[in-house]
Design a protein around this motif. Structure first.
Motif, PDB file in Angstrom:
ATOM      1  N   LYS A 121      33.086  30.539  40.917  1.00 18.79           N
ATOM      2  CA  LYS A 121      31.892  30.593  40.057  1.00 18.79           C
ATOM      3  C   LYS A 121      31.698  31.990  39.475  1.00 18.79           C
ATOM      4  O   LYS A 121      31.435  32.170  38.284  1.00 18.79           O
ATOM      5  N   HIS A 122      31.835  33.005  40.338  1.00 18.51           N
ATOM      6  CA  HIS A 122      31.688  34.383  39.853  1.00 18.51           C
ATOM      7  C   HIS A 122      32.741  34.703  38.788  1.00 18.51           C
ATOM      8  O   HIS A 122      32.446  35.379  37.792  1.00 18.51           O
ATOM      9  N   LEU A 123      33.971  34.220  38.993  1.00 19.99           N
ATOM     10  CA  LEU A 123      35.032  34.481  38.011  1.00 19.99           C
ATOM     11  C   LEU A 123      34.696  33.839  36.677  1.00 19.99           C
ATOM     12  O   LEU A 123      34.871  34.454  35.611  1.00 19.99           O
ATOM     13  N   ASN A 124      34.205  32.605  36.705  1.00 27.97           N
ATOM     14  CA  ASN A 124      33.821  31.935  35.458  1.00 27.97           C
ATOM     15  C   ASN A 124      32.665  32.645  34.781  1.00 27.97           C
ATOM     16  O   ASN A 124      32.639  32.797  33.555  1.00 27.97           O
ATOM     17  N   ASP A 125      31.689  33.058  35.586  1.00 33.78           N
ATOM     18  CA  ASP A 125      30.562  33.821  35.018  1.00 33.78           C
ATOM     19  C   ASP A 125      31.064  35.082  34.327  1.00 33.78           C
ATOM     20  O   ASP A 125      30.620  35.438  33.234  1.00 33.78           O
ATOM     21  N   LYS A 126      32.003  35.742  34.984  1.00 36.79           N
ATOM     22  CA  LYS A 126      32.539  36.998  34.438  1.00 36.79           C
ATOM     23  C   LYS A 126      33.305  36.753  33.134  1.00 36.79           C
ATOM     24  O   LYS A 126      33.160  37.513  32.157  1.00 36.79           O
ATOM     25  N   LEU A 163      24.952  45.035  40.840  1.00 36.36           N
ATOM     26  CA  LEU A 163      26.395  45.258  40.969  1.00 36.36           C
ATOM     27  C   LEU A 163      26.848  44.792  42.349  1.00 36.36           C
ATOM     28  O   LEU A 163      26.325  45.253  43.376  1.00 36.36           O
ATOM     29  N   ILE A 164      27.823  43.894  42.362  1.00 32.93           N
ATOM     30  CA  ILE A 164      28.155  43.189  43.596  1.00 32.93           C
ATOM     31  C   ILE A 164      29.446  43.663  44.235  1.00 32.93           C
ATOM     32  O   ILE A 164      29.518  43.849  45.456  1.00 32.93           O
ATOM     33  N   LYS A 165      30.473  43.884  43.420  1.00 37.29           N
ATOM     34  CA  LYS A 165      31.782  44.117  44.025  1.00 37.29           C
ATOM     35  C   LYS A 165      32.524  45.232  43.316  1.00 37.29           C
ATOM     36  O   LYS A 165      32.500  45.338  42.088  1.00 37.29           O
ATOM     37  N   SER A 166      33.241  46.032  44.121  1.00 36.17           N
ATOM     38  CA  SER A 166      34.039  47.130  43.557  1.00 36.17           C
ATOM     39  C   SER A 166      35.516  46.775  43.633  1.00 36.17           C
ATOM     40  O   SER A 166      35.947  45.962  44.453  1.00 36.17           O
ATOM     41  N   GLY A 171      35.237  51.468  40.517  1.00 38.39           N
ATOM     42  CA  GLY A 171      35.399  50.344  39.613  1.00 38.39           C
ATOM     43  C   GLY A 171      34.465  49.210  40.016  1.00 38.39           C
ATOM     44  O   GLY A 171      34.241  48.971  41.197  1.00 38.39           O
ATOM     45  N   ILE A 172      33.923  48.530  39.029  1.00 38.60           N
ATOM     46  CA  ILE A 172      33.038  47.380  39.280  1.00 38.60           C
ATOM     47  C   ILE A 172      33.704  46.136  38.694  1.00 38.60           C
ATOM     48  O   ILE A 172      34.008  46.091  37.503  1.00 38.60           O
ATOM     49  N   VAL A 173      33.924  45.138  39.525  1.00 42.59           N
ATOM     50  CA  VAL A 173      34.583  43.925  39.046  1.00 42.59           C
ATOM     51  C   VAL A 173      33.657  42.714  39.067  1.00 42.59           C
ATOM     52  O   VAL A 173      34.043  41.644  38.598  1.00 42.59           O
ATOM     53  N   LYS A 208      23.188  37.600  32.324  1.00 38.37           N
ATOM     54  CA  LYS A 208      24.607  37.257  32.235  1.00 38.37           C
ATOM     55  C   LYS A 208      25.446  38.141  33.161  1.00 38.37           C
ATOM     56  O   LYS A 208      25.067  39.265  33.487  1.00 38.37           O
ATOM     57  N   ALA A 209      26.589  37.602  33.544  1.00 43.33           N
ATOM     58  CA  ALA A 209      27.537  38.424  34.296  1.00 43.33           C
ATOM     59  C   ALA A 209      28.108  39.503  33.388  1.00 43.33           C
ATOM     60  O   ALA A 209      28.083  39.375  32.154  1.00 43.33           O
ATOM     61  N   ILE A 210      28.621  40.561  33.990  1.00 47.03           N
ATOM     62  CA  ILE A 210      29.238  41.630  33.201  1.00 47.03           C
ATOM     63  C   ILE A 210      30.731  41.682  33.486  1.00 47.03           C
ATOM     64  O   ILE A 210      31.199  41.288  34.561  1.00 47.03           O
ATOM     65  N   LYS A 211      31.460  42.177  32.508  1.00 52.19           N
ATOM     66  CA  LYS A 211      32.905  42.349  32.652  1.00 52.19           C
ATOM     67  C   LYS A 211      33.183  43.673  33.359  1.00 52.19           C
ATOM     68  O   LYS A 211      32.275  44.465  33.605  1.00 52.19           O
ATOM     69  N   ASP A 212      34.460  43.897  33.671  1.00 50.40           N
ATOM     70  CA  ASP A 212      34.828  45.083  34.454  1.00 50.40           C
ATOM     71  C   ASP A 212      34.278  46.365  33.847  1.00 50.40           C
ATOM     72  O   ASP A 212      34.342  46.577  32.635  1.00 50.40           O
ATOM     73  N   THR A 213      33.780  47.228  34.713  1.00 48.97           N
ATOM     74  CA  THR A 213      33.268  48.511  34.258  1.00 48.97           C
ATOM     75  C   THR A 213      33.374  49.520  35.409  1.00 48.97           C
ATOM     76  O   THR A 213      34.067  49.254  36.402  1.00 48.97           O
ATOM     77  N   THR A 214      32.736  50.639  35.284  1.00 49.05           N
ATOM     78  CA  THR A 214      32.746  51.671  36.331  1.00 49.05           C
ATOM     79  C   THR A 214      31.339  52.216  36.526  1.00 49.05           C
ATOM     80  O   THR A 214      30.483  52.094  35.645  1.00 49.05           O
ATOM     81  N   ILE A 215      31.124  52.804  37.688  1.00 46.28           N
ATOM     82  CA  ILE A 215      29.930  53.624  37.894  1.00 46.28           C
ATOM     83  C   ILE A 215      30.391  54.996  38.377  1.00 46.28           C
ATOM     84  O   ILE A 215      31.471  55.126  38.972  1.00 46.28           O
ATOM     85  N   SER A 216      29.591  56.005  38.103  1.00 47.48           N
ATOM     86  CA  SER A 216      29.976  57.367  38.490  1.00 47.48           C
ATOM     87  C   SER A 216      28.731  58.202  38.733  1.00 47.48           C
ATOM     88  O   SER A 216      27.630  57.846  38.312  1.00 47.48           O
ATOM     89  N   GLY A 217      28.927  59.311  39.401  1.00 48.10           N
ATOM     90  CA  GLY A 217      27.807  60.209  39.642  1.00 48.10           C
ATOM     91  C   GLY A 217      28.111  61.179  40.757  1.00 48.10           C
ATOM     92  O   GLY A 217      29.255  61.303  41.216  1.00 48.10           O
ATOM     93  N   VAL A 218      27.096  61.868  41.197  1.00 47.79           N
ATOM     94  CA  VAL A 218      27.185  62.766  42.350  1.00 47.79           C
ATOM     95  C   VAL A 218      26.348  62.128  43.452  1.00 47.79           C
ATOM     96  O   VAL A 218      25.134  61.947  43.293  1.00 47.79           O
TER      97      VAL A 218
END
Length: 459
Positions: free
Chosen positions: A213-218, A371-374, A388-390, A402-412
């Motif tokens: 389901k998560h894959l289809n949402d993505k 954000l659920i999974k890296s 990485g966020i998948v 809506k679900a989001i496609k692959d992305t990244t998060i960053s920071g200190v």
């Protein structure tokens, strides 16, 4: 089983000495689109000795664990320590004495399955995936089992034994949408041998359905809008943040090497909601994914409360870094193979749960992301990180979008921890954590969901 009477070798100890015999047993099965692409079993066994002399260490190892080999390893390590001491002349003090006497065996008590039966298990899971999800363009199932068995004594009187198994099943699904490939994975399993972790393939079916389901949402999702956003990091992300971005900066050897955390001890580094602990073996009354009751220096392992109510309280230590900083040892010295020297390593690292409900946390955000999974994560000794966020979802007006496609998060990380305003009242552990600090080693990481501000990438 590798159990030997090691006490008879103590007469060969001349200085502080650790003597360890160890056997790592690995099973690796990989199935791609129903075809077996990997099928291996390996055993890595041997003995090592480490000797301390006024600040210098001598180390020796051998894959042969006969009595003669063990005596030779002890003598060689002692000679190496004496030689290095003559050259280095460090004149360091004595190490803290620890004498843990602990035996923990997590072996299954059930009849053992053969490798053929494990392959049949994969075939059943693969057939289920094929039948239920015909739209998939490809599928991969990997079964991995590691039995890590250790026995050691030290000249200080420690005597420990452990058999710590971990079995995980990695499932990767791929689908093509509008000519673009999408993939998503999940890891199942955890502490225990195959028979204790995967007794019935049908137990996986609801989890596989959730993954699909998560894959289809993505695949039908949108790209995140880049910028500093209100986000909720679910347990998987909170865990990798605790391990990669905070935990490593508070390992004694990394602090000694100049980690930013070295300047923060006793100072406020996070919102007061945040308490971060490296658990030894038991967390909140339950067994941790990687229980460590005694470390590989013969120290009884105890919880290390790194951040308490937002204040940096403690670093994790082995005997050398504890001596350097004048702190107590924490039982964090761990080695992967018999031929590896123990390093300062985390065990099971997590932020403690708070009091908020996840639905209330989502409802509190007008425009942000859940954000659920890296996919992976990197951080350095300044606590700067990029993960990485998948898998994740938009949050619009307090509701999931809506679900989001692959992305990244960053920071200190030490800056980000100060932006935390809510922590959920539930936590979970990821089951397949591996840390690659010089030696790969299984670790536990997890946590509750946390609400914070973090930079998210876009398309």
């Amino acid at each position: 089983m590798i159990k030997k009477d090691l006490t008879k070798f103590a007469k060969y100890f001349t200085d502080y000495t650790e003597l360890r015999v160890q056997e790592n047993r690995n099973i690796h099965l990989a199935m791609v689109n129903g075809d077996m692409m990997g099928n291996s079993r390996s055993v890595n066994r041997g003995v090592s000795a480490r000797v301390y002399k006024k600040g210098s260490w001598g180390f020796a190892s051998n894959a042969n664990i006969s009595d003669d080999s063990i005596i030779k390893v002890i003598k060689t390590a002692s000679e190496n320590a004496t030689y290095l001491n003559s050259k280095e002349n460090l004149q360091k003090g004595e190490l803290q004495k620890t004498d843990a006497k602990i035996s923990k065996d997590f072996s299954t008590t059930k009849p053992r399955k053969t490798q053929k039966e494990m392959i049949e298990f994969l075939n059943i899971v693969d057939s289920h995936i094929t039948e239920k999800y015909p739209e998939l363009s490809s599928r991969t199932i990997v079964l991995s089992n590691l039995d890590m068995e250790k026995q050691m004594i030290t000249s200080d009187g420690a005597s420990t034994y452990s058999m710590t198994p971990r079995t995980i099943l990695y499932t990767l699904m791929n689908i093509v949408k509008d000519g673009q490939p999408f993939e998503l994975y999940e890891v199942y399993g955890g502490l225990g041998q195959f028979e204790d972790v995967f007794d019935d393939p049908r137990n996986l079916y609801p989890k596989l359905n959730k993954l699909y389901k998560h894959l289809n949402d993505k695949a039908n999702g949108v790209y995140a809008k880049s910028g500093l956003k209100d986000c909720i990091l679910d347990a998987d992300l909170a865990g990798i943040l605790a391990h990669e971005a905070i935990g490593h900066t508070t390992e004694g050897d990394i602090v000694k090497g100049g980690s930013v955390a070295g300047d923060f001890l006793g100072e406020k580094v996070a919102d007061e909601l945040v308490t971060l602990v490296d658990f030894a073996h038991t967390a909140l009354g339950e067994q941790c994914p990687i229980p460590v009751y005694a470390d590989d220096e013969g120290t009884k392992a105890e919880d290390a409360i790194i951040i308490e109510n937002g204040v940096l309280k403690k670093f994790m230590h082995n005997k050398v870094t504890a001596l350097h900083f004048g702190h107590d040892v924490t039982g964090n010295a761990r080695a992967y193979g018999f031929h590896d020297e123990p390093l300062v390593r985390m065990r099971n690292t997590a932020i403690l749960p708070g009091k908020s409900k996840l639905q209330d946390m989502i409802a509190s955000i007008e425009d942000g992301y859940y954000l659920i999974k890296s996919s992976n994560g990197q951080a350095d000794s300044t606590s700067e990180f990029m993960f990485g966020i998948v898998m994740g979802y938009e949050i619009k007006n307090g509701k999931l979008g809506k679900a989001i496609k692959d992305t990244t998060i960053s920071g200190v990380a030490f800056d980000m921890l100060k932006t935390i305003t809510m922590i959920s009242d539930e936590m979970s552990w990821s089951c397949g954590g591996m840390c690659g600090k010089k030696q790969m080693i299984p670790v536990g990481m997890g946590g509750p969901a946390i609400k914070c501000k973090v930079n998210i990438g876009g398309k």
